[in-house]
Design a protein around this motif. Structure first.
Motif, PDB file in Angstrom:
ATOM      1  N   MET A 223       0.849  -1.174  -0.182  1.00  0.00           N
ATOM      2  CA  MET A 223       0.068  -0.036   0.036  1.00  0.00           C
ATOM      3  C   MET A 223       1.050   1.143   0.071  1.00  0.00           C
ATOM      4  SD  MET A 223      -2.978   0.865   2.570  1.00  0.00           S
ATOM      5  CE  MET A 223      -4.370   1.775   2.033  1.00  0.00           C
ATOM      6  N   LEU A 224       2.135   1.152   0.716  1.00  0.00           N
ATOM      7  CA  LEU A 224       2.880   2.252   0.723  1.00  0.00           C
ATOM      8  C   LEU A 224       3.400   2.548  -0.645  1.00  0.00           C
ATOM      9  CD1 LEU A 224       4.439   4.419   2.629  1.00  0.00           C
ATOM     10  CD2 LEU A 224       6.279   2.654   2.935  1.00  0.00           C
ATOM     11  N   LEU A 225       3.716   1.554  -1.267  1.00  0.00           N
ATOM     12  CA  LEU A 225       4.543   1.743  -2.608  1.00  0.00           C
ATOM     13  C   LEU A 225       3.361   2.253  -3.761  1.00  0.00           C
ATOM     14  CD1 LEU A 225       6.798   1.235  -4.634  1.00  0.00           C
ATOM     15  CD2 LEU A 225       6.015  -0.858  -4.972  1.00  0.00           C
ATOM     16  N   GLN A 226       2.115   1.594  -3.558  1.00  0.00           N
ATOM     17  CA  GLN A 226       1.043   2.194  -4.401  1.00  0.00           C
ATOM     18  C   GLN A 226       0.663   3.634  -4.234  1.00  0.00           C
ATOM     19  OE1 GLN A 226      -2.569   0.037  -4.413  1.00  0.00           O
ATOM     20  NE2 GLN A 226      -3.558   1.329  -5.816  1.00  0.00           N
ATOM     21  N   GLY A 227       0.693   4.057  -2.943  1.00  0.00           N
ATOM     22  CA  GLY A 227       0.661   5.461  -2.558  1.00  0.00           C
ATOM     23  C   GLY A 227       1.451   6.260  -3.199  1.00  0.00           C
ATOM     24  N   LEU A 228       2.717   5.832  -2.994  1.00  0.00           N
ATOM     25  CA  LEU A 228       3.890   6.985  -3.590  1.00  0.00           C
ATOM     26  C   LEU A 228       3.697   7.009  -4.953  1.00  0.00           C
ATOM     27  CD1 LEU A 228       7.050   5.618  -1.467  1.00  0.00           C
ATOM     28  CD2 LEU A 228       6.027   7.916  -1.644  1.00  0.00           C
ATOM     29  N   VAL A 229       3.366   5.980  -5.679  1.00  0.00           N
ATOM     30  CA  VAL A 229       3.201   6.033  -7.086  1.00  0.00           C
ATOM     31  C   VAL A 229       1.969   6.832  -7.547  1.00  0.00           C
ATOM     32  CG1 VAL A 229       2.591   4.693  -9.206  1.00  0.00           C
ATOM     33  CG2 VAL A 229       4.478   3.643  -7.704  1.00  0.00           C
ATOM     34  N   THR A 230       0.913   6.661  -6.862  1.00  0.00           N
ATOM     35  CA  THR A 230      -0.149   7.448  -7.063  1.00  0.00           C
ATOM     36  C   THR A 230      -0.070   9.046  -6.712  1.00  0.00           C
ATOM     37  OG1 THR A 230      -1.645   5.593  -6.567  1.00  0.00           O
ATOM     38  CG2 THR A 230      -2.835   7.821  -6.529  1.00  0.00           C
ATOM     39  N   ALA A 231       0.566   9.363  -5.859  1.00  0.00           N
ATOM     40  CA  ALA A 231       1.028  10.625  -5.219  1.00  0.00           C
ATOM     41  C   ALA A 231       1.976  11.387  -6.240  1.00  0.00           C
ATOM     42  CB  ALA A 231       1.364  10.664  -3.928  1.00  0.00           C
ATOM     43  N   LEU A 232       3.041  10.586  -6.787  1.00  0.00           N
ATOM     44  CA  LEU A 232       4.085  10.998  -7.612  1.00  0.00           C
ATOM     45  C   LEU A 232       3.676  11.015  -9.185  1.00  0.00           C
ATOM     46  CD1 LEU A 232       7.155   9.838  -5.653  1.00  0.00           C
ATOM     47  CD2 LEU A 232       5.994  12.113  -5.433  1.00  0.00           C
TER      48      LEU A 232
ATOM     49  N   PRO B 200       0.343  10.426 -11.089  1.00  0.00           N
ATOM     50  CA  PRO B 200      -1.002   9.713 -11.181  1.00  0.00           C
ATOM     51  C   PRO B 200      -1.612   9.567 -12.636  1.00  0.00           C
ATOM     52  CG  PRO B 200      -0.868  12.253 -10.994  1.00  0.00           C
ATOM     53  CD  PRO B 200       0.383  11.631 -10.719  1.00  0.00           C
ATOM     54  N   GLN B 201      -0.546   9.734 -13.523  1.00  0.00           N
ATOM     55  CA  GLN B 201      -0.951   9.179 -14.727  1.00  0.00           C
ATOM     56  C   GLN B 201      -0.700   7.796 -14.704  1.00  0.00           C
ATOM     57  OE1 GLN B 201      -2.474  10.626 -17.196  1.00  0.00           O
ATOM     58  NE2 GLN B 201      -2.040  12.982 -16.780  1.00  0.00           N
ATOM     59  N   VAL B 202      -0.122   7.200 -14.225  1.00  0.00           N
ATOM     60  CA  VAL B 202       0.206   5.712 -14.194  1.00  0.00           C
ATOM     61  C   VAL B 202      -1.306   4.922 -13.333  1.00  0.00           C
ATOM     62  CG1 VAL B 202       1.283   3.678 -12.786  1.00  0.00           C
ATOM     63  CG2 VAL B 202       2.738   5.647 -13.685  1.00  0.00           C
ATOM     64  N   SER B 203      -1.798   5.675 -12.556  1.00  0.00           N
ATOM     65  CA  SER B 203      -3.111   5.148 -12.145  1.00  0.00           C
ATOM     66  C   SER B 203      -4.155   5.510 -13.106  1.00  0.00           C
ATOM     67  CB  SER B 203      -3.512   5.985 -10.483  1.00  0.00           C
ATOM     68  OG  SER B 203      -2.506   5.621  -9.791  1.00  0.00           O
ATOM     69  N   VAL B 204      -3.971   6.668 -13.830  1.00  0.00           N
ATOM     70  CA  VAL B 204      -5.122   6.785 -14.849  1.00  0.00           C
ATOM     71  C   VAL B 204      -5.075   5.898 -15.829  1.00  0.00           C
ATOM     72  CG1 VAL B 204      -5.813   8.537 -16.686  1.00  0.00           C
ATOM     73  CG2 VAL B 204      -5.329   9.131 -14.445  1.00  0.00           C
ATOM     74  N   ARG B 205      -3.915   5.671 -16.309  1.00  0.00           N
ATOM     75  CA  ARG B 205      -3.836   4.382 -17.453  1.00  0.00           C
ATOM     76  C   ARG B 205      -4.368   2.969 -16.829  1.00  0.00           C
ATOM     77  NH1 ARG B 205       2.126   4.305 -18.133  1.00  0.00           N
ATOM     78  NH2 ARG B 205       2.240   6.379 -17.530  1.00  0.00           N
ATOM     79  N   PHE B 206      -3.969   2.741 -15.633  1.00  0.00           N
ATOM     80  CA  PHE B 206      -4.597   1.417 -14.925  1.00  0.00           C
ATOM     81  C   PHE B 206      -6.141   1.512 -15.062  1.00  0.00           C
ATOM     82  CE2 PHE B 206      -6.100  -0.737 -11.268  1.00  0.00           C
ATOM     83  CZ  PHE B 206      -5.768  -2.031 -11.620  1.00  0.00           C
TER      84      PHE B 206
ATOM     85  N   LEU C 163      -6.258  12.136  -7.089  1.00  0.00           N
ATOM     86  CA  LEU C 163      -5.432  11.034  -7.394  1.00  0.00           C
ATOM     87  C   LEU C 163      -4.210  11.283  -6.520  1.00  0.00           C
ATOM     88  CD1 LEU C 163      -5.424   9.515 -10.635  1.00  0.00           C
ATOM     89  CD2 LEU C 163      -6.375   8.644  -8.679  1.00  0.00           C
ATOM     90  N   ARG C 164      -3.860  12.312  -6.436  1.00  0.00           N
ATOM     91  CA  ARG C 164      -2.452  12.790  -5.615  1.00  0.00           C
ATOM     92  C   ARG C 164      -2.814  12.749  -3.923  1.00  0.00           C
ATOM     93  NH1 ARG C 164      -0.551  16.459  -9.976  1.00  0.00           N
ATOM     94  NH2 ARG C 164       1.126  15.453 -10.742  1.00  0.00           N
ATOM     95  N   ALA C 165      -3.962  13.295  -3.877  1.00  0.00           N
ATOM     96  CA  ALA C 165      -4.313  13.401  -2.559  1.00  0.00           C
ATOM     97  C   ALA C 165      -4.776  11.991  -1.855  1.00  0.00           C
ATOM     98  CB  ALA C 165      -5.741  14.197  -2.440  1.00  0.00           C
ATOM     99  N   VAL C 166      -5.240  11.073  -2.625  1.00  0.00           N
ATOM    100  CA  VAL C 166      -5.428   9.669  -2.341  1.00  0.00           C
ATOM    101  C   VAL C 166      -4.134   9.034  -2.035  1.00  0.00           C
ATOM    102  CG1 VAL C 166      -6.356   7.351  -3.380  1.00  0.00           C
ATOM    103  CG2 VAL C 166      -7.921   9.614  -3.343  1.00  0.00           C
ATOM    104  N   GLY C 167      -3.351   9.198  -3.085  1.00  0.00           N
ATOM    105  CA  GLY C 167      -2.048   8.720  -2.903  1.00  0.00           C
ATOM    106  C   GLY C 167      -1.408   9.175  -1.528  1.00  0.00           C
ATOM    107  N   VAL C 168      -1.373  10.299  -1.242  1.00  0.00           N
ATOM    108  CA  VAL C 168      -0.719  11.032   0.200  1.00  0.00           C
ATOM    109  C   VAL C 168      -1.476  10.260   1.302  1.00  0.00           C
ATOM    110  CG1 VAL C 168      -0.421  13.011   1.325  1.00  0.00           C
ATOM    111  CG2 VAL C 168       0.034  13.050  -0.869  1.00  0.00           C
ATOM    112  N   GLY C 169      -2.661  10.104   1.180  1.00  0.00           N
ATOM    113  CA  GLY C 169      -3.698   9.327   2.217  1.00  0.00           C
ATOM    114  C   GLY C 169      -3.087   8.059   2.435  1.00  0.00           C
ATOM    115  N   MET C 170      -2.599   7.471   1.417  1.00  0.00           N
ATOM    116  CA  MET C 170      -2.463   6.081   1.330  1.00  0.00           C
ATOM    117  C   MET C 170      -0.839   5.777   1.988  1.00  0.00           C
ATOM    118  SD  MET C 170      -3.744   4.658  -2.376  1.00  0.00           S
ATOM    119  CE  MET C 170      -2.952   3.227  -2.181  1.00  0.00           C
ATOM    120  N   VAL C 171      -0.040   6.808   1.597  1.00  0.00           N
ATOM    121  CA  VAL C 171       1.101   6.832   2.474  1.00  0.00           C
ATOM    122  C   VAL C 171       1.114   6.843   3.878  1.00  0.00           C
ATOM    123  CG1 VAL C 171       3.312   7.975   2.273  1.00  0.00           C
ATOM    124  CG2 VAL C 171       2.430   7.554   0.105  1.00  0.00           C
ATOM    125  N   ALA C 172       0.443   8.048   3.937  1.00  0.00           N
ATOM    126  CA  ALA C 172       0.265   8.525   5.477  1.00  0.00           C
ATOM    127  C   ALA C 172      -0.476   6.890   6.357  1.00  0.00           C
ATOM    128  CB  ALA C 172      -0.700   9.425   5.638  1.00  0.00           C
ATOM    129  N   ALA C 173      -1.505   6.558   5.812  1.00  0.00           N
ATOM    130  CA  ALA C 173      -1.972   5.384   6.387  1.00  0.00           C
ATOM    131  C   ALA C 173      -0.762   4.000   6.378  1.00  0.00           C
ATOM    132  CB  ALA C 173      -3.224   4.735   5.829  1.00  0.00           C
TER     133      ALA C 173
END
Length: 83
Positions: A1-10, A12-18, A43-53
């Motif tokens: 989850m930490l890795l996915q959050g980092l990718v999503t925060a940094l 977001p186009q990767v998440s959009v493609r997915f 998406l960036r906000a969600v990614g930051v939240g995932m990293v924090a969690a």
């Protein structure tokens, strides 16, 4: 989850493609969708939240393990023996 959050925060186009790929399995022309800037910010906000969690969870797990070790040895944090 930490890795996915980092990718999503940094990146977001990767998440959009997915998401496009997943949607494309059930809908026509999903590849033609274009993400709005507001969606990328969300998406960036969600990614930051995932990293924090995930970071908080890791910290709590390490504290819990330390507490368990102290309980097993019967000593307190300052080295005094607890009876």
């Amino acid at each position: 989850m930490l890795l996915q959050g980092l990718v999503t925060a940094l990146f977001p186009q990767v998440s959009v493609r997915f998401v496009k790929e997943i949607i494309g399995k059930n809908f026509d022309n999903a590849s033609g969708l274009e993400a709005k800037p507001a969606y990328l910010r969300q998406l960036r906000a969600v990614g930051v939240g995932m990293v924090a969690a995930a970071g908080t969870d890791l910290l709590l797990q390490s504290v819990e393990e330390t507490d368990d070790e102290l309980s097993e040895t019967g000593t307190s944090d300052n080295g005094d023996r607890r009876d």
